[in-house]
Design a protein around this motif. Structure first.
Motif, mmCIF file in Angstrom:
data_model
loop_
_atom_site.group_PDB
_atom_site.id
_atom_site.type_symbol
_atom_site.label_atom_id
_atom_site.label_comp_id
_atom_site.label_asym_id
_atom_site.label_seq_id
_atom_site.Cartn_x
_atom_site.Cartn_y
_atom_site.Cartn_z
ATOM 1 N N PRO A 378 27.525 35.864 30.477
ATOM 2 C CA PRO A 378 28.524 35.743 31.605
ATOM 3 C C PRO A 378 28.393 37.151 32.335
ATOM 4 N N ALA A 379 28.492 36.829 33.814
ATOM 5 C CA ALA A 379 28.590 37.705 34.820
ATOM 6 C C ALA A 379 29.782 38.532 35.265
ATOM 7 N N ALA A 380 30.862 37.489 34.779
ATOM 8 C CA ALA A 380 32.254 37.923 35.258
ATOM 9 C C ALA A 380 33.316 38.301 34.258
ATOM 10 N N THR A 381 34.117 39.401 34.444
ATOM 11 C CA THR A 381 35.263 39.771 33.499
ATOM 12 C C THR A 381 36.361 38.610 33.808
ATOM 13 N N ASN A 382 37.071 38.380 32.806
ATOM 14 C CA ASN A 382 38.349 37.636 33.030
ATOM 15 C C ASN A 382 39.461 38.485 33.549
ATOM 16 N N LEU A 383 40.056 38.010 34.472
ATOM 17 C CA LEU A 383 41.144 38.967 35.113
ATOM 18 C C LEU A 383 42.655 38.263 34.753
ATOM 19 N N ALA A 384 42.917 38.923 33.707
ATOM 20 C CA ALA A 384 44.152 38.498 33.024
ATOM 21 C C ALA A 384 45.386 38.507 34.141
ATOM 22 N N GLU A 385 46.496 38.011 33.812
ATOM 23 C CA GLU A 385 47.555 38.219 34.453
ATOM 24 C C GLU A 385 48.535 39.442 34.151
ATOM 25 N N ALA A 386 49.233 40.041 34.863
ATOM 26 C CA ALA A 386 50.168 41.062 34.978
ATOM 27 C C ALA A 386 49.573 41.995 33.752
ATOM 28 N N ARG A 387 48.187 42.426 34.361
ATOM 29 C CA ARG A 387 47.667 43.569 33.512
ATOM 30 C C ARG A 387 46.730 44.402 34.537
ATOM 31 N N ARG A 388 46.711 45.525 34.360
ATOM 32 C CA ARG A 388 45.932 46.420 35.278
ATOM 33 C C ARG A 388 44.633 46.650 34.595
ATOM 34 N N ASP A 389 43.513 46.174 35.040
ATOM 35 C CA ASP A 389 42.049 46.426 34.371
ATOM 36 C C ASP A 389 41.410 47.326 35.374
ATOM 37 N N THR A 390 40.739 48.070 34.359
ATOM 38 C CA THR A 390 39.673 49.069 35.128
ATOM 39 C C THR A 390 38.249 48.973 35.085
ATOM 40 N N GLY A 391 37.490 49.573 35.919
ATOM 41 C CA GLY A 391 35.895 49.438 35.879
ATOM 42 C C GLY A 391 35.371 50.515 36.803
ATOM 43 N N ARG A 392 34.142 50.617 36.706
ATOM 44 C CA ARG A 392 33.421 51.389 37.261
ATOM 45 C C ARG A 392 32.027 50.739 38.025
ATOM 46 N N LEU A 393 32.327 50.824 39.426
ATOM 47 C CA LEU A 393 31.023 50.444 40.456
ATOM 48 C C LEU A 393 29.682 51.106 40.416
ATOM 49 N N GLU A 394 28.941 50.797 40.075
ATOM 50 C CA GLU A 394 27.550 51.543 40.219
ATOM 51 C C GLU A 394 26.900 51.407 41.402
ATOM 52 N N ILE A 395 26.237 52.475 42.217
ATOM 53 C CA ILE A 395 25.495 52.223 43.311
ATOM 54 C C ILE A 395 24.793 50.983 43.509
#
Length: 594
Positions: A378-395
């Motif tokens: 899978p290329a994508a992460t599930n964006l759940a409702e009413a929750r703040r998710d975090t990530g890190r974008l690489e260059i």
């Protein structure tokens, strides 16, 4: 040095004798609506039937003869055309026996294309005559004869060839078999390089559909039917009239990667082509990585064709004939590439339109690694409702998030990235772009409201504008559940800066409604939608600075969704729905907001 055949389509420059395609115009208008281009077939034939065209006249009831002296293994191509009669081509041996014949090159085109491999050296002749031998007249004829090299196993074949003429390589294949062709160049034996021009099918027509299915990643042929296929080649880089070539074929059996968690993986030796077969499901967003290869390696994805439908004995099922274009039979593409890194072929992402089996192919290019790993998942992460998710974008990378929604869902998307300028793309379930946001100066966050108009899976892509930045980010999605208002049950509330409130009610044809909208100020935004998420409206006329009235009638039951977005000026409001007595008929329906 071993390398794969280069794809250099310069045959027409080398063969000055090739006749122009325009001189061989189609004789049947029915060929105009074909899925496989007739023009492409003619261009392919003109790359290997290159003899000087001869003009002659046929006497009715007789034949015209063209003599040949052939060696065992040589291949003959011949064609004829005429506006006066339907020509037929026969190859006749010295004993007068017809060893090969052709009338039509394919259904709808009466020009014969004769294709025959000589099995015994000797004297032969090509006869041109009329179908049923009744008519005659002017005709045009040309032929070409080629030496062949048989490469029927995985063993490398050394052969001396003429540097001034092309030659054919014969490859025997079974339906569904995949074979990669390569050659050696240089080395102690100073093998000459080879240029490739055309794949020719077992019936003498060019193989347009499966010749390049794995290119540019792998120079390999997928056989749609069993038979002998021919590759047309020409040596280069030789200063003499004779050259020595070394050619090989390697069968590639597609691998099935091993499942590990939610990913598929496979290990393969670097510097060697590889093909894998995977099954994907509708609406998947798939990521492939080839870890250990060079950035400029070549990786490609193809749908596995259904070979069971092909049959050379049935014109409508012949994979080399042009077939009628039937839109109803076209399932459309199985997947769509999603741009991610234009300068790094080790990583690719694609959206799947329907359940399908796919071939993944790589040339395995690496200067240092002894092996590399394929990862599919899978290329994508599930964006759940009413929750703040975090990530890190690489260059230079892109982050993918997906969520499912129903028609008419109202929600907000909030993305914060304090260390890089956002580029945000939002697509609906049909991959149509809904939002394209590029952050300005000192804009670390993006808050956006949407009302979904299609059921299914939505895609959010997050990257850095210009691909030069990186850093941590956070993302959240909040579904705004609508509160109900009805007759005698008003909507009341207070709305402030950036607040979003949703109300819904239903109207019916038999019950006209008087809408009374009261507000302390009108500085907030009010948008009205139907139950499919499409913008709509109803009458709202100003009576004084704080009151608006409207009469609402509908022709059929309809749900209205009111979305309020607050501003800095806080407002108190109420929306009352009141019935209109039936003894006062109402004919006015709808109106424009003020």
């Amino acid at each position: 040095m071993v390398r794969l055949m280069s794809l250099i389509a310069v045959a027409s420059l080398l063969f000055g004798r090739a006749a122009a395609t325009d001189a061989q115009s189609m004789q049947n208008n029915d060929l105009r609506e074909m899925s496989v281009s007739v023009r492409q077939i003619e261009q392919g034939i003109n790359r290997y039937v290159v003899g000087t065209e001869i003009r002659s006249v046929l006497t009715p009831g007789e034949f015209s003869r063209f003599d040949l002296a052939l060696s065992q293994g040589q291949v003959v191509f011949a064609e004829a055309r005429s506006d006066a009669f339907d020509p037929v081509l026969d190859i006749v041996d010295s004993a007068g026996r017809v060893v090969a014949t052709n009338d039509d090159r394919y259904p709808g085109d009466q020009r014969p294309l004769l294709f025959w491999r000589c099995d015994r050296s000797g004297s032969y002749s090509i006869h041109v005559h009329c179908f049923h031998d009744k008519l005659g007249g002017q005709f045009f004829f040309r032929d070409s004869v080629y030496n062949t090299i048989d490469v029927l196993s995985d063993q490398k074949v050394d052969q001396e060839v003429d540097t001034e003429s092309p030659f054919l390589v014969r490859v025997s294949m079974k339906a569904g078999q995949i074979k990669e062709m390569g050659h050696e160049e240089g080395g102690d034996h100073r093998y000459d390089g080879i240029d490739y021009f055309e794949w020719i099918s077992p019936i003498g027509l060019p193989d347009l559909s499966y010749m390049t299915i794995f290119q540019p990643a792998v120079f390999a042929l997928l056989a749609p039917v069993s038979g002998d296929y021919y590759a047309m080649m020409m040596p280069h880089h030789s200063d003499s009239h004779r050259a020595r070539v070394r050619i090989w074929m390697r069968e590639i059996v597609p691998e099935a990667p091993t499942k590990q968690g939610n990913r598929l993986t496979a290990m393969d030796p670097a510097g060697k082509s590889a093909i894998w077969r995977v099954h994907v499901k509708k609406n998947d967003l798939i990521e492939t990585r080839t870890i250990g290869l060079d950035r400029n390696c070549v990786f490609s994805t193809y749908e596995v064709p259904d070979l069971s439908k092909f049959d050379l004995t049935k014109p409508e099922a012949n994979p080399f004939f042009p077939q009628p274009n039937r839109p109803a039979d076209d399932k459309g593409p199985a997947f769509m590439p999603v741009g991610i890194r234009s300068d790094d072929n080790r990583l690719s992402v694609f959206h799947v339109w329907r359940d399908a089996d796919l071939y993944l192919a790589s040339n395995g290019a690496s200067k240092v690694a002894k092996s590399f790993q394929l990862q599919v998942g899978p290329a994508a992460t599930n964006l759940a409702e009413a929750r703040r998710d975090t990530g890190r974008l690489e260059i230079g990378s892109t982050e993918f998030w997906t969520f499912d929604a129903k028609v008419g869902d109202v929600m907000t998307l909030d993305i914060e990235s304090p260390n890089f300028k956002q580029l945000v793309l939002v697509s609906d379930p049909d991959m149509q772009e809904l939002r394209h946001y590029e952050a300005g100066i000192d804009q670390p966050s993006d808050v956006w409201r949407m009302v979904t108009q299609k059921p299914g899976r939505y895609l959010v892509r997050l990257a850095c504008l210009g691909n030069g930045g990186s850093g941590a980010y956070s993302i959240s999605r909040k579904v705004l559940h609508a509160r109900s208002l009805a007759l005698g049950q008003p909507a009341t509330g207070q709305i402030g800066d950036q607040q979003v409130q949703v109300w819904t009610f239903r109207a019916s044809p038999e019950a006209p409604i008087l809408v009374h909208w009261k507000s302390s100020n009108w500085n907030y935004e009010a948008n009205i939608y139907d139950d499919h998420g499409h913008p709509t409206d109803f009458q709202r006329d100003d009576i004084d600075p704080h009151n608006r009235f409207g009469i609402l009638t509908v022709k059929e039951p309809q749900t209205f969704v009111i979305v309020l977005t607050g501003s800095r000026d806080q407002a108190n409001y109420s929306i009352d729905l009141e019935p209109i007595p039936s003894e006062h008929p109402i004919t006015k329906a709808g109106g424009s907001a003020k």
